[in-house]
Design a protein around this motif. Structure first.
Motif, PDB file in Angstrom:
ATOM      1  N   UNK A  72       0.835  -1.200   0.000  1.00  0.00           N
ATOM      2  CA  UNK A  72       0.000   0.000   0.000  1.00  0.00           C
ATOM      3  C   UNK A  72       0.874   1.257   0.000  1.00  0.00           C
ATOM      4  N   UNK A  73       2.011   1.185   0.691  1.00  0.00           N
ATOM      5  CA  UNK A  73       2.918   2.323   0.687  1.00  0.00           C
ATOM      6  C   UNK A  73       3.450   2.615  -0.703  1.00  0.00           C
ATOM      7  N   UNK A  74       3.784   1.563  -1.440  1.00  0.00           N
ATOM      8  CA  UNK A  74       4.286   1.741  -2.807  1.00  0.00           C
ATOM      9  C   UNK A  74       3.191   2.260  -3.732  1.00  0.00           C
ATOM     10  N   UNK A  75       1.963   1.772  -3.532  1.00  0.00           N
ATOM     11  CA  UNK A  75       0.849   2.265  -4.343  1.00  0.00           C
ATOM     12  C   UNK A  75       0.616   3.744  -4.061  1.00  0.00           C
ATOM     13  N   UNK A  76       0.674   4.121  -2.786  1.00  0.00           N
ATOM     14  CA  UNK A  76       0.490   5.528  -2.416  1.00  0.00           C
ATOM     15  C   UNK A  76       1.564   6.403  -3.055  1.00  0.00           C
ATOM     16  N   UNK A  77       2.831   5.946  -2.982  1.00  0.00           N
ATOM     17  CA  UNK A  77       3.927   6.708  -3.586  1.00  0.00           C
ATOM     18  C   UNK A  77       3.773   6.794  -5.100  1.00  0.00           C
ATOM     19  N   UNK A  78       3.266   5.722  -5.700  1.00  0.00           N
ATOM     20  CA  UNK A  78       3.052   5.710  -7.142  1.00  0.00           C
ATOM     21  C   UNK A  78       2.000   6.736  -7.544  1.00  0.00           C
ATOM     22  N   UNK A  79       0.912   6.784  -6.800  1.00  0.00           N
ATOM     23  CA  UNK A  79      -0.163   7.729  -7.116  1.00  0.00           C
ATOM     24  C   UNK A  79       0.306   9.169  -6.925  1.00  0.00           C
ATOM     25  N   UNK A  80       0.925   9.439  -5.772  1.00  0.00           N
ATOM     26  CA  UNK A  80       1.386  10.799  -5.493  1.00  0.00           C
ATOM     27  C   UNK A  80       2.481  11.201  -6.481  1.00  0.00           C
ATOM     28  N   UNK A  81       3.397  10.273  -6.782  1.00  0.00           N
ATOM     29  CA  UNK A  81       4.467  10.566  -7.740  1.00  0.00           C
ATOM     30  C   UNK A  81       3.946  10.833  -9.130  1.00  0.00           C
ATOM     31  N   UNK A  82       2.816  10.225  -9.489  1.00  0.00           N
ATOM     32  CA  UNK A  82       2.204  10.475 -10.791  1.00  0.00           C
ATOM     33  C   UNK A  82       1.618  11.875 -10.862  1.00  0.00           C
ATOM     34  N   UNK A  83       1.114  12.348  -9.726  1.00  0.00           N
ATOM     35  CA  UNK A  83       0.495  13.671  -9.693  1.00  0.00           C
ATOM     36  C   UNK A  83       1.538  14.782  -9.659  1.00  0.00           C
ATOM     37  N   UNK A  84       2.564  14.626  -8.812  1.00  0.00           N
ATOM     38  CA  UNK A  84       3.543  15.715  -8.685  1.00  0.00           C
ATOM     39  C   UNK A  84       4.742  15.571  -9.618  1.00  0.00           C
ATOM     40  N   UNK A  85       4.795  14.483 -10.390  1.00  0.00           N
ATOM     41  CA  UNK A  85       5.867  14.302 -11.361  1.00  0.00           C
ATOM     42  C   UNK A  85       7.122  13.664 -10.819  1.00  0.00           C
ATOM     43  N   UNK A  86       7.183  13.420  -9.513  1.00  0.00           N
ATOM     44  CA  UNK A  86       8.400  12.885  -8.914  1.00  0.00           C
ATOM     45  C   UNK A  86       8.599  11.398  -9.181  1.00  0.00           C
ATOM     46  N   UNK A  87       7.590  10.777  -9.745  1.00  0.00           N
ATOM     47  CA  UNK A  87       7.757   9.376 -10.144  1.00  0.00           C
ATOM     48  C   UNK A  87       8.912   9.229 -11.128  1.00  0.00           C
ATOM     49  N   UNK A  88       9.142  10.272 -11.929  1.00  0.00           N
ATOM     50  CA  UNK A  88      10.199  10.232 -12.937  1.00  0.00           C
ATOM     51  C   UNK A  88      11.594  10.234 -12.314  1.00  0.00           C
ATOM     52  N   UNK A  89      11.678  10.517 -11.020  1.00  0.00           N
ATOM     53  CA  UNK A  89      12.969  10.522 -10.340  1.00  0.00           C
ATOM     54  C   UNK A  89      13.269   9.191  -9.656  1.00  0.00           C
ATOM     55  N   UNK A  90      12.311   8.267  -9.701  1.00  0.00           N
ATOM     56  CA  UNK A  90      12.449   6.996  -8.988  1.00  0.00           C
ATOM     57  C   UNK A  90      13.036   5.921  -9.898  1.00  0.00           C
ATOM     58  N   UNK A  91      14.329   6.028 -10.164  1.00  0.00           N
ATOM     59  CA  UNK A  91      14.999   5.056 -11.035  1.00  0.00           C
ATOM     60  C   UNK A  91      15.248   3.724 -10.331  1.00  0.00           C
ATOM     61  N   UNK A  92      15.094   3.707  -9.011  1.00  0.00           N
ATOM     62  CA  UNK A  92      15.292   2.464  -8.268  1.00  0.00           C
ATOM     63  C   UNK A  92      14.160   1.479  -8.539  1.00  0.00           C
ATOM     64  N   UNK A  93      12.944   1.995  -8.666  1.00  0.00           N
ATOM     65  CA  UNK A  93      11.780   1.128  -8.812  1.00  0.00           C
ATOM     66  C   UNK A  93      11.211   1.068 -10.230  1.00  0.00           C
ATOM     67  N   UNK A  94      11.734   1.924 -11.145  1.00  0.00           N
ATOM     68  CA  UNK A  94      11.146   1.988 -12.481  1.00  0.00           C
ATOM     69  C   UNK A  94      12.214   2.201 -13.552  1.00  0.00           C
ATOM     70  N   UNK A  95      11.992   1.583 -14.728  1.00  0.00           N
ATOM     71  CA  UNK A  95      12.746   1.908 -15.939  1.00  0.00           C
ATOM     72  C   UNK A  95      11.896   2.883 -16.746  1.00  0.00           C
ATOM     73  N   UNK A  96      12.500   3.979 -17.192  1.00  0.00           N
ATOM     74  CA  UNK A  96      11.715   5.048 -17.816  1.00  0.00           C
ATOM     75  C   UNK A  96      12.299   5.423 -19.178  1.00  0.00           C
ATOM     76  N   UNK A  97      11.438   5.483 -20.197  1.00  0.00           N
ATOM     77  CA  UNK A  97      11.811   5.959 -21.526  1.00  0.00           C
ATOM     78  C   UNK A  97      10.952   7.170 -21.865  1.00  0.00           C
ATOM     79  N   UNK A  98      11.476   8.044 -22.710  1.00  0.00           N
ATOM     80  CA  UNK A  98      10.776   9.293 -23.033  1.00  0.00           C
ATOM     81  C   UNK A  98      10.575   9.422 -24.537  1.00  0.00           C
TER      82      UNK A  98
END
Length: 206
Positions: free
Chosen positions: A112-138
């Motif tokens: 639930x903590x990870x889901x909460x961080x995922x939702x909040x990170x999607x709203x404020x854009x900080x999800x893009x800084x979480x390279x530990x938990x996600x691979x990101x392409x642009x």
């Protein structure tokens, strides 16, 4: 689980019609997004959420309002087709289903903590800084930037095979898509976005 539909979500974008950003362009965009995220104090917007399921022809459409206040207060208020409120605040998840209230402690549940961080990170854009938990392409599509996010975390990847965030020319999130292994998809589109406008404290009362 109702909260999992929350985010945002799906319909696979046609990446062939998109242009992948160069390393220099990615660095420039990330710099702008970091600055934007650091400036964010509050955000409120209307949203339309469309849920499509592989085995069902008809889509389910919900509407409501989202409120965010830095550092970690987030409220999703569904008004159509029925009243339903999800509130993240102080490490707790408050749910109000048409007057039927419940509380869950995200601190006691890593998922639930990870889901909460995922939702909040999607709203404020900080999800893009979480390279530990996600691979990101642009990618660039017309004037928009699309971040394609693949979860590394075993539990998140079982729920979401891919997350897509679409940013407008002002570097604001306009759409978030969550794509599941099953092919089910939810797309949340934001409108009438208000940035750093005062939000009454009563909005975040459970």
């Amino acid at each position: 689980m109702r909260i999992l539909s929350l985010l945002l979500f799906f319909f696979s974008l046609n990446l062939a019609a998109q242009q992948e950003l160069s390393k220099k362009e990615v660095a420039q965009f990330q710099e702008k997004m970091t600055a934007k995220a650091n400036e964010l104090e509050t955000l409120q917007a209307n949203f339309m959420q469309t849920k499509s399921m592989e085995m069902i022809a008809n889509e389910t459409v919900s509407r409501g309002k989202i409120y965010y206040q830095n550092p970690g207060k987030l409220k999703w208020k569904y008004t159509e087709p029925q009243d339903y409120i999800i509130l993240f605040i102080e490490g707790k998840l408050h749910i109000n289903d048409a007057g039927d209230k419940s509380v869950r402690n995200t601190a006691s549940s890593k998922l639930f903590g990870k889901i909460a961080n995922l939702i909040i990170g999607s709203v404020n854009g900080k999800l893009l800084q979480d390279n530990e938990n996600f691979d990101i392409s642009y990618f660039k599509e017309n004037d928009n930037i699309i971040a394609v996010i693949i979860p590394k975390d075993e539990h998140l990847s079982q729920m979401f095979s891919e997350i897509q965030m679409q940013f407008n020319t002002e570097n604001l999130v306009e759409k978030v898509s969550l794509i599941e292994e099953s092919g089910d998809a939810t797309v949340i589109e934001f409108s009438e976005i208000q940035w750093n406008k005062d939000i009454p404290s009563s909005v975040f009362q459970p």
